[in-house]
Design a protein around this motif. Sequence first.
Motif, PDB file in Angstrom:
ATOM      1  N   GLY A  31       0.789  -1.210   0.000  1.00  0.00           N
ATOM      2  CA  GLY A  31       0.000   0.000   0.000  1.00  0.00           C
ATOM      3  C   GLY A  31       0.829   1.271   0.000  1.00  0.00           C
ATOM      4  O   GLY A  31       0.289   2.367  -0.195  1.00  0.00           O
ATOM      5  N   GLY A  32       2.118   1.124   0.222  1.00  0.00           N
ATOM      6  CA  GLY A  32       3.002   2.272   0.260  1.00  0.00           C
ATOM      7  C   GLY A  32       3.464   2.709  -1.117  1.00  0.00           C
ATOM      8  O   GLY A  32       3.013   2.180  -2.147  1.00  0.00           O
ATOM      9  N   SER A  33       4.370   3.691  -1.125  1.00  0.00           N
ATOM     10  CA  SER A  33       4.866   4.271  -2.372  1.00  0.00           C
ATOM     11  C   SER A  33       6.382   4.361  -2.372  1.00  0.00           C
ATOM     12  O   SER A  33       7.018   4.458  -1.319  1.00  0.00           O
ATOM     13  CB  SER A  33       4.298   5.686  -2.566  1.00  0.00           C
ATOM     14  OG  SER A  33       2.893   5.678  -2.647  1.00  0.00           O
ATOM     15  N   VAL A  58       8.354  -5.383  -1.329  1.00  0.00           N
ATOM     16  CA  VAL A  58       7.094  -4.957  -0.736  1.00  0.00           C
ATOM     17  C   VAL A  58       6.657  -6.036   0.246  1.00  0.00           C
ATOM     18  O   VAL A  58       6.438  -7.191  -0.141  1.00  0.00           O
ATOM     19  CB  VAL A  58       6.017  -4.738  -1.806  1.00  0.00           C
ATOM     20  CG1 VAL A  58       4.729  -4.208  -1.160  1.00  0.00           C
ATOM     21  CG2 VAL A  58       6.511  -3.770  -2.874  1.00  0.00           C
ATOM     22  N   SER A  59       6.534  -5.655   1.496  1.00  0.00           N
ATOM     23  CA  SER A  59       6.125  -6.605   2.525  1.00  0.00           C
ATOM     24  C   SER A  59       4.620  -6.543   2.726  1.00  0.00           C
ATOM     25  O   SER A  59       4.025  -5.464   2.716  1.00  0.00           O
ATOM     26  CB  SER A  59       6.846  -6.293   3.844  1.00  0.00           C
ATOM     27  OG  SER A  59       6.474  -5.016   4.317  1.00  0.00           O
ATOM     28  N   LEU A  71       1.608  -0.066  -3.708  1.00  0.00           N
ATOM     29  CA  LEU A  71       2.462  -1.217  -3.995  1.00  0.00           C
ATOM     30  C   LEU A  71       1.895  -2.498  -3.406  1.00  0.00           C
ATOM     31  O   LEU A  71       1.275  -2.496  -2.331  1.00  0.00           O
ATOM     32  CB  LEU A  71       3.870  -0.963  -3.468  1.00  0.00           C
ATOM     33  CG  LEU A  71       4.699  -0.016  -4.355  1.00  0.00           C
ATOM     34  CD1 LEU A  71       5.853   0.587  -3.576  1.00  0.00           C
ATOM     35  CD2 LEU A  71       5.205  -0.761  -5.571  1.00  0.00           C
ATOM     36  N   LYS A  72       2.115  -3.580  -4.142  1.00  0.00           N
ATOM     37  CA  LYS A  72       1.657  -4.899  -3.748  1.00  0.00           C
ATOM     38  C   LYS A  72       2.862  -5.825  -3.599  1.00  0.00           C
ATOM     39  O   LYS A  72       3.927  -5.567  -4.164  1.00  0.00           O
ATOM     40  CB  LYS A  72       0.717  -5.464  -4.806  1.00  0.00           C
ATOM     41  CG  LYS A  72      -0.471  -4.577  -5.143  1.00  0.00           C
ATOM     42  CD  LYS A  72      -1.274  -5.172  -6.288  1.00  0.00           C
ATOM     43  CE  LYS A  72      -2.444  -4.290  -6.673  1.00  0.00           C
ATOM     44  NZ  LYS A  72      -3.231  -4.863  -7.790  1.00  0.00           N
ATOM     45  N   SER A  73       2.664  -6.928  -2.899  1.00  0.00           N
ATOM     46  CA  SER A  73       3.774  -7.869  -2.707  1.00  0.00           C
ATOM     47  C   SER A  73       4.278  -8.404  -4.048  1.00  0.00           C
ATOM     48  O   SER A  73       5.474  -8.661  -4.204  1.00  0.00           O
ATOM     49  CB  SER A  73       3.335  -9.030  -1.803  1.00  0.00           C
ATOM     50  OG  SER A  73       2.208  -9.690  -2.347  1.00  0.00           O
ATOM     51  N   GLU A  74       3.374  -8.510  -5.015  1.00  0.00           N
ATOM     52  CA  GLU A  74       3.794  -9.029  -6.328  1.00  0.00           C
ATOM     53  C   GLU A  74       4.616  -8.024  -7.128  1.00  0.00           C
ATOM     54  O   GLU A  74       5.105  -8.355  -8.212  1.00  0.00           O
ATOM     55  CB  GLU A  74       2.578  -9.480  -7.148  1.00  0.00           C
ATOM     56  CG  GLU A  74       1.470  -8.472  -7.260  1.00  0.00           C
ATOM     57  CD  GLU A  74       0.359  -8.722  -6.246  1.00  0.00           C
ATOM     58  OE1 GLU A  74       0.668  -8.990  -5.064  1.00  0.00           O
ATOM     59  OE2 GLU A  74      -0.826  -8.632  -6.638  1.00  0.00           O
ATOM     60  N   ASP A  75       4.764  -6.808  -6.607  1.00  0.00           N
ATOM     61  CA  ASP A  75       5.644  -5.828  -7.259  1.00  0.00           C
ATOM     62  C   ASP A  75       7.105  -6.011  -6.840  1.00  0.00           C
ATOM     63  O   ASP A  75       7.998  -5.341  -7.375  1.00  0.00           O
ATOM     64  CB  ASP A  75       5.209  -4.401  -6.917  1.00  0.00           C
ATOM     65  CG  ASP A  75       3.838  -4.057  -7.467  1.00  0.00           C
ATOM     66  OD1 ASP A  75       3.056  -3.407  -6.734  1.00  0.00           O
ATOM     67  OD2 ASP A  75       3.549  -4.429  -8.620  1.00  0.00           O
TER      68      ASP A  75
END
Length: 123
Positions: free
Chosen positions: A14-16, A121-122, A85-89
Amino acid sequence: VQLVESGGGLVQAGGSLRLSCAASGRTFSGYAMGWFRQAPGKEREFVASINWSGASAYTADAVKGRFTISRDNAKNTLYLQMNSLKSEDTAVYYCASAYIHTATAEPSHYDDWGQGTQVTVSS
């Protein structure tokens, strides 16, 4: 052209993050630029590309609406703003310089690549 990425790191879902790519050695403004990424155990994939002037750009469906590519030709720098952001990124992100003027997702159109910057991304 020499390309040096920066701005990667660890961020919560969820962050940037904003990636930067500093270019030198060739007229930066004359060519399209792109971002690609490679996750562990996967092929390198296209993320986004922008044309020589910055007037035209497009992104991969997987990141559309979340990532924005831009460039500052006066500073010889390419950017990738990554939101939601997602973990798959999670991947190593590479910037690349094309030998054509128009934005392109085709890796063979790029003749110079940076060393990459890690984005994790955690969840």
